[in-house]
Scaffold this motif. Structure first.
Motif, PDB file in Angstrom:
ATOM      1  N   GLY A 131       4.037  25.898   6.064  1.00  0.00           N
ATOM      2  CA  GLY A 131       3.132  25.943   7.204  1.00  0.00           C
ATOM      3  C   GLY A 131       3.607  25.102   8.374  1.00  0.00           C
ATOM      4  N   GLY A 132       4.853  24.616   8.310  1.00  0.00           N
ATOM      5  CA  GLY A 132       5.410  23.911   9.449  1.00  0.00           C
ATOM      6  C   GLY A 132       4.936  22.484   9.623  1.00  0.00           C
ATOM      7  N   THR A 133       4.633  21.792   8.527  1.00  0.00           N
ATOM      8  CA  THR A 133       4.230  20.398   8.609  1.00  0.00           C
ATOM      9  C   THR A 133       5.168  19.533   7.759  1.00  0.00           C
ATOM     10  OG1 THR A 133       2.660  20.574   6.774  1.00  0.00           O
ATOM     11  CG2 THR A 133       1.805  21.006   9.001  1.00  0.00           C
ATOM     12  N   THR A 134       5.058  18.224   7.945  1.00  0.00           N
ATOM     13  CA  THR A 134       5.871  17.263   7.196  1.00  0.00           C
ATOM     14  C   THR A 134       4.977  16.176   6.637  1.00  0.00           C
ATOM     15  OG1 THR A 134       7.788  17.653   8.618  1.00  0.00           O
ATOM     16  CG2 THR A 134       7.774  15.598   7.368  1.00  0.00           C
ATOM     17  N   LEU A 135       5.317  15.721   5.444  1.00  0.00           N
ATOM     18  CA  LEU A 135       4.609  14.628   4.807  1.00  0.00           C
ATOM     19  C   LEU A 135       5.565  13.444   4.699  1.00  0.00           C
ATOM     20  CD1 LEU A 135       1.804  14.235   3.528  1.00  0.00           C
ATOM     21  CD2 LEU A 135       2.808  14.906   1.357  1.00  0.00           C
ATOM     22  N   LEU A 136       5.130  12.283   5.182  1.00  0.00           N
ATOM     23  CA  LEU A 136       5.866  11.029   5.010  1.00  0.00           C
ATOM     24  C   LEU A 136       5.163  10.276   3.891  1.00  0.00           C
ATOM     25  CD1 LEU A 136       6.181   9.985   8.768  1.00  0.00           C
ATOM     26  CD2 LEU A 136       7.878  11.181   7.375  1.00  0.00           C
ATOM     27  N   VAL A 137       5.897   9.967   2.820  1.00  0.00           N
ATOM     28  CA  VAL A 137       5.280   9.404   1.623  1.00  0.00           C
ATOM     29  C   VAL A 137       6.031   8.164   1.168  1.00  0.00           C
ATOM     30  CG1 VAL A 137       4.650   9.875  -0.771  1.00  0.00           C
ATOM     31  CG2 VAL A 137       4.641  11.729   0.882  1.00  0.00           C
ATOM     32  N   GLY A 138       5.283   7.126   0.794  1.00  0.00           N
ATOM     33  CA  GLY A 138       5.918   5.948   0.224  1.00  0.00           C
ATOM     34  C   GLY A 138       5.088   4.703   0.425  1.00  0.00           C
ATOM     35  N   THR A 139       5.708   3.579   0.103  1.00  0.00           N
ATOM     36  CA  THR A 139       5.043   2.288   0.163  1.00  0.00           C
ATOM     37  C   THR A 139       5.561   1.498   1.356  1.00  0.00           C
ATOM     38  OG1 THR A 139       4.854   2.281  -2.234  1.00  0.00           O
ATOM     39  CG2 THR A 139       4.596   0.173  -1.132  1.00  0.00           C
ATOM     40  N   LEU A 140       4.631   0.859   2.058  1.00  0.00           N
ATOM     41  CA  LEU A 140       4.980  -0.027   3.169  1.00  0.00           C
ATOM     42  C   LEU A 140       4.502  -1.432   2.823  1.00  0.00           C
ATOM     43  CD1 LEU A 140       3.958   2.258   6.179  1.00  0.00           C
ATOM     44  CD2 LEU A 140       6.269   1.776   5.353  1.00  0.00           C
ATOM     45  N   PRO A 141       5.263  -2.450   3.222  1.00  0.00           N
ATOM     46  CA  PRO A 141       4.933  -3.814   2.808  1.00  0.00           C
ATOM     47  C   PRO A 141       3.681  -4.405   3.453  1.00  0.00           C
ATOM     48  CG  PRO A 141       6.810  -3.824   4.294  1.00  0.00           C
ATOM     49  CD  PRO A 141       6.498  -2.389   3.994  1.00  0.00           C
ATOM     50  N   ASP A 142       3.373  -3.969   4.677  1.00  0.00           N
ATOM     51  CA  ASP A 142       2.222  -4.566   5.367  1.00  0.00           C
ATOM     52  C   ASP A 142       1.773  -3.668   6.511  1.00  0.00           C
ATOM     53  OD1 ASP A 142       4.122  -4.999   7.403  1.00  0.00           O
ATOM     54  OD2 ASP A 142       4.468  -7.059   6.753  1.00  0.00           O
ATOM     55  N   GLN A 143       0.712  -4.098   7.175  1.00  0.00           N
ATOM     56  CA  GLN A 143       0.137  -3.311   8.257  1.00  0.00           C
ATOM     57  C   GLN A 143       1.078  -3.221   9.458  1.00  0.00           C
ATOM     58  OE1 GLN A 143      -3.789  -4.582   9.472  1.00  0.00           O
ATOM     59  NE2 GLN A 143      -4.507  -2.490   9.277  1.00  0.00           N
ATOM     60  N   ALA A 144       1.876  -4.244   9.683  1.00  0.00           N
ATOM     61  CA  ALA A 144       2.836  -4.224  10.788  1.00  0.00           C
ATOM     62  C   ALA A 144       3.846  -3.090  10.593  1.00  0.00           C
ATOM     63  CB  ALA A 144       3.553  -5.560  10.898  1.00  0.00           C
ATOM     64  N   ALA A 145       4.275  -2.866   9.361  1.00  0.00           N
ATOM     65  CA  ALA A 145       5.207  -1.767   9.070  1.00  0.00           C
ATOM     66  C   ALA A 145       4.535  -0.420   9.336  1.00  0.00           C
ATOM     67  CB  ALA A 145       5.704  -1.852   7.635  1.00  0.00           C
ATOM     68  N   LEU A 146       3.259  -0.302   8.986  1.00  0.00           N
ATOM     69  CA  LEU A 146       2.520   0.933   9.263  1.00  0.00           C
ATOM     70  C   LEU A 146       2.450   1.176  10.769  1.00  0.00           C
ATOM     71  CD1 LEU A 146       0.725   3.351   8.558  1.00  0.00           C
ATOM     72  CD2 LEU A 146      -1.216   1.757   8.528  1.00  0.00           C
ATOM     73  N   TYR A 147       2.136   0.138  11.537  1.00  0.00           N
ATOM     74  CA  TYR A 147       2.084   0.286  12.994  1.00  0.00           C
ATOM     75  C   TYR A 147       3.435   0.708  13.548  1.00  0.00           C
ATOM     76  CZ  TYR A 147      -2.485  -2.055  12.951  1.00  0.00           C
ATOM     77  OH  TYR A 147      -3.790  -2.388  12.723  1.00  0.00           O
ATOM     78  N   MET A 194       0.835  -1.186   0.000  1.00  0.00           N
ATOM     79  CA  MET A 194       0.000   0.000   0.000  1.00  0.00           C
ATOM     80  C   MET A 194       0.875   1.243   0.000  1.00  0.00           C
ATOM     81  SD  MET A 194      -3.255  -0.586   0.047  1.00  0.00           S
ATOM     82  CE  MET A 194      -4.459   0.183   1.065  1.00  0.00           C
ATOM     83  N   HIS A 195       0.377   2.268  -0.625  1.00  0.00           N
ATOM     84  CA  HIS A 195       1.046   3.554  -0.670  1.00  0.00           C
ATOM     85  C   HIS A 195       0.433   4.441   0.419  1.00  0.00           C
ATOM     86  CE1 HIS A 195       3.375   6.704  -2.581  1.00  0.00           C
ATOM     87  NE2 HIS A 195       2.351   7.496  -2.380  1.00  0.00           N
ATOM     88  N   TYR A 196       1.291   5.123   1.171  1.00  0.00           N
ATOM     89  CA  TYR A 196       0.819   5.947   2.298  1.00  0.00           C
ATOM     90  C   TYR A 196       1.283   7.379   2.171  1.00  0.00           C
ATOM     91  CZ  TYR A 196      -0.326   1.578   4.571  1.00  0.00           C
ATOM     92  OH  TYR A 196      -0.878   0.357   4.878  1.00  0.00           O
ATOM     93  N   ARG A 197       0.441   8.291   2.667  1.00  0.00           N
ATOM     94  CA  ARG A 197       0.773   9.708   2.848  1.00  0.00           C
ATOM     95  C   ARG A 197       0.386  10.041   4.289  1.00  0.00           C
ATOM     96  NH1 ARG A 197       1.190  13.159  -1.465  1.00  0.00           N
ATOM     97  NH2 ARG A 197       0.017  14.751  -0.369  1.00  0.00           N
ATOM     98  N   ILE A 198       1.394  10.285   5.106  1.00  0.00           N
ATOM     99  CA  ILE A 198       1.168  10.570   6.524  1.00  0.00           C
ATOM    100  C   ILE A 198       1.593  12.003   6.777  1.00  0.00           C
ATOM    101  CG2 ILE A 198       1.750   9.918   8.886  1.00  0.00           C
ATOM    102  CD1 ILE A 198       2.454   7.105   7.745  1.00  0.00           C
ATOM    103  N   HIS A 199       0.638  12.826   7.162  1.00  0.00           N
ATOM    104  CA  HIS A 199       0.870  14.255   7.377  1.00  0.00           C
ATOM    105  C   HIS A 199       1.002  14.501   8.882  1.00  0.00           C
ATOM    106  CE1 HIS A 199      -0.560  18.553   6.161  1.00  0.00           C
ATOM    107  NE2 HIS A 199       0.737  18.482   6.310  1.00  0.00           N
ATOM    108  N   ILE A 200       2.113  15.105   9.291  1.00  0.00           N
ATOM    109  CA  ILE A 200       2.346  15.355  10.713  1.00  0.00           C
ATOM    110  C   ILE A 200       2.676  16.821  10.958  1.00  0.00           C
ATOM    111  CG2 ILE A 200       3.067  13.010  11.269  1.00  0.00           C
ATOM    112  CD1 ILE A 200       5.940  13.954  11.127  1.00  0.00           C
TER     113      ILE A 200
END
Length: 76
Positions: free
Chosen positions: A29-45, A1-7
C-alpha cells in the motif's frame, strides 16, 4: 522504549542510518514502518525531525516497553 512509526511512502533501506538504527520495513500500500528501540525521548525527537526534514507524512506512532525493560521491571 520500543517504537513502531508508520509513514506514508516507501523508504529505501539506505536511509536507515538517519533513523537511529530503527529497522525500515516497506509495507504494502505504499507505506513504510520504522521499527526498533530508542534509548530516550531525545532520540525519538531526532527521528521525528528527520521525518519533517524529509517532508514525510507520519501516519502513526506506537510505543511499548521493550522486552528487556519488562524483564528488568519484573525483577525490581
Amino acid at each position: 522504549m520500543h517504537y513502531r512509526i508508520h509513514i506514508q511512502g516507501h523508504l529505501d533501506s539506505g536511509w536507515q542510518d538517519r533513523f537511529a538504527g530503527l529497522r525500515i520495513e516497506q509495507q504494502e500500500g505504499g507505506t513504510t514502518l520504522l521499527v526498533g528501540t530508542l534509548p530516550d525521548q531525545a532520540a525519538l525527537y531526532g527521528v521525528l525531525l528527520q521525518l519533517i526534514w524529509m517532508s514525510l507524512v507520519l501516519l502513526s506512532l506506537e510505543t511499548n516497553q521493550a522486552e528487556g525493560d519488562e524483564e528488568a521491571a519484573q525483577r525490581s
